[in-house]
Design an enzyme around this catalytic site. Structure first.
Site, PDB file in Angstrom:
ATOM      1  N   SER A   1       0.830  -1.204   0.000  1.00 42.30           N
ATOM      2  CA  SER A   1       0.000   0.000   0.000  1.00 42.30           C
ATOM      3  C   SER A   1       0.870   1.262   0.000  1.00 42.30           C
ATOM      4  CB  SER A   1      -0.951  -0.043   1.205  1.00 42.30           C
ATOM      5  OG  SER A   1      -1.856   1.035   1.181  1.00 42.30           O
TER       6      SER A   1
ATOM      7  N   ASP B   1       4.815  24.268  -1.388  1.00 38.34           N
ATOM      8  CA  ASP B   1       6.220  23.992  -1.738  1.00 38.34           C
ATOM      9  C   ASP B   1       6.682  22.602  -1.293  1.00 38.34           C
ATOM     10  OD1 ASP B   1       6.026  24.715   0.929  1.00 38.34           O
ATOM     11  OD2 ASP B   1       7.935  25.785   0.972  1.00 38.34           O
TER      12      ASP B   1
ATOM     13  N   HIS C   1      -7.371  -4.992  -1.229  1.00 39.41           N
ATOM     14  CA  HIS C   1      -6.193  -4.191  -0.948  1.00 39.41           C
ATOM     15  C   HIS C   1      -5.122  -4.910  -0.126  1.00 39.41           C
ATOM     16  CE1 HIS C   1      -3.914  -0.557  -0.576  1.00 39.41           C
ATOM     17  NE2 HIS C   1      -3.965  -0.590   0.734  1.00 39.41           N
TER      18      HIS C   1
END
Length: 459
Positions: A158, A381, A434
């Site tokens: 994951s 940023d 998953h």
């Protein structure tokens, strides 16, 4: 130098100890919080546990680093040799590294974060806990732990897979080979959270359809709960820890349930006990403590507030997320409006692994970190996490398990990235969701190792 002023060793190793069929040894490393300023930066501790099969402590085994999913989740604590770890220890010396901010790696918990008094300072600290610095930590450990500072195999599950692709981008010299399980990220420049969230919302809708097909009786039960919450004073009911459960908060139950093996059943059994029994005639109807407690425990924000803070920041490169999931959800109109769905007789749709700004108002443990969460959502940023040119010219053998019905790491998003990683071998399956690495009892791990060893067909 630690925060307390004590001088800490660069690397300290513990004594070997045992659990059934395994031998384990703990390592602690002292690293800078900010690798760009290693001299003056505060130092943090990174914890890693070495695991081998019994009687293999002194054998010259190749090293495998395991990177756990998350963000904000510690590595597993083995109690026995089982699953993928049992398979891995047949061939490798496994290193379970707690990613910075988790487990025993100077963890940012709901209590320890309160030591940081200002939202600006907390956001400034948390910004150093993403994949780029997790890779820096891994390299710091590799050159001190692996004999001759040789390369190692990395297994990323994951979010651990996201970190692995960052590793592939910026430090491929440390890699012998790579295994990815449900962990291929979007590598687009800027903030890819919008594209990720949009694809995930679409998969979430499909998972809800499957859930209600399995348990159609829950449509009416969920309607009843939504009406009860909406009509309660303040638009919800108090949670045991001090927050409030609202209709939109109820929908968060999709995070742990809709994309996990056995999740449909667990969610159904939760709603089976949503109401207190009426023991005294005339007593008012109320949601049970069992349900409210299960709601908080299953979401687990008290144990992983870091995951909430980093939920969208993990997708940002030189751009802000601006609460992506919140904005993308609005594009679906009233599709995710629980109160309207209940009023119109439509199934209430549970949401997936996305977070919204109001969560920091309704979940008590997260209220303290609301301002820092907003600062992180607005931050522009962010440094790069991936290098497309490096990935296009990759020489490291990579094998990836991609789950067709993965709700957390979307199939479509993953497949867009696959052609950018030169030489990657993929296994696409709908047999697992998953957490196939964990659920398959070692089969997924074996299959990927077989891909890299040439034991599986090319087509």
């Amino acid at each position: 130098m630690s925060a307390s002023g004590e001088s800490l060793p660069e690397h300290a190793a513990g004594e070997w100890f045992s659990v059934p069929d395994l031998r384990l040894r703990d390592h602690r490393f002292t690293v800078p919080l900010d690798y760009k300023d290693p001299i003056s930066s505060p130092k943090i501790s990174i914890f890693a546990r070495e695991v081998v099969a019994v009687r293999k402590e002194d054998q010259p085994l190749p090293y495998l680093l395991y990177l756990e999913g998350g963000p904000g989740v510690a590595c597993p604590r083995p109690t026995e040799a089982s699953g993928w770890l049992l398979k891995a220890c047949e061939e490798f010396r496994v290193i379970l590294m707690d990613q910075r901010g988790t487990g025993l790696s100077t963890p940012l918990t709901s209590s320890s974060m309160l030591q940081i008094k200002s939202a600006n300072d907390l956001a400034d600290y948390v910004k150093h806990l993403r994949a780029d610095n997790i890779v820096n930590d891994a390299e710091f450990i590799r050159v001190r732990l692996v004999p001759g500072s040789g390369p190692w195999t990395v297994l990323g599950q994951s979010y651990g897979g996201f970190c692995s692709v960052t590793y592939l981008s910026f430090a491929p010299q440390g890699l012998k080979q790579m295994l990815l399980t449900g962990g291929i990220p979007s590598i687009e420049e800027g903030c890819s959270a919008d594209a990720v969230c949009e694809a995930c919302f679409e998969q979430v809708i499909r998972q809800n359809e499957k859930y209600y097909k399995r348990f159609p009786q829950d449509i009416e039960i969920v309607h009843e709960v939504v009406h009860y919450l909406a009509e309660s004073e303040g638009g919800g009911v108090p949670l045991p820890s001090g927050g409030i459960l609202t209709p939109r908060g109820l929908q968060l139950l999709g995070i742990p349930s809709l994309g996990a093996s056995g999740g449909f059943e667990r969610l159904h059994y939760m709603f089976e006990r949503v109401w207190d029994p009426v023991i005294v005639p005339g007593a008012p109807k109320q949601i049970s403590y069992y349900f409210l407690n299960a709601f908080e425990n299953w979401l687990g924000f008290d144990l992983n507030p870091l995951g909430a803070l980093l939920n969208e920041a993990i997708y940002c490169q030189g751009a802000s997320s601006q609460w992506s999931a919140h904005r993308v959800r609005a594009k679906f109109g009233d599709k995710f409006d629980a109160i309207k769905a209940a009023s119109e007789g439509r199934p209430v749709i549970f949401t997936g692994e996305m977070l919204f700004p109001w969560v920091f108002d309704e979940i008590h443990v997260l209220k303290h970190f609301k301002d820092a969460a907003h600062l992180l959502a607005e931050k522009e940023d962010w440094p790069p996490l991936y290098d497309k040119a490096a990935l296009n010219n990759n020489k490291v053998p990579v094998a990836a398990a991609i789950y067709f019905e993965d709700m957390n790491v979307n199939f479509r998003v993953a497949m867009k990235t696959v052609p950018e990683i030169a030489g990657i071998r993929t296994w696409i399956t709908n047999e697992y969701v998953h957490a196939g690495l964990i659920d398959s009892e070692g089969l997924v791990f074996d299959y990927l190792v077989g891909l890299l060893k040439g034991k599986k067909p090319l087509f």
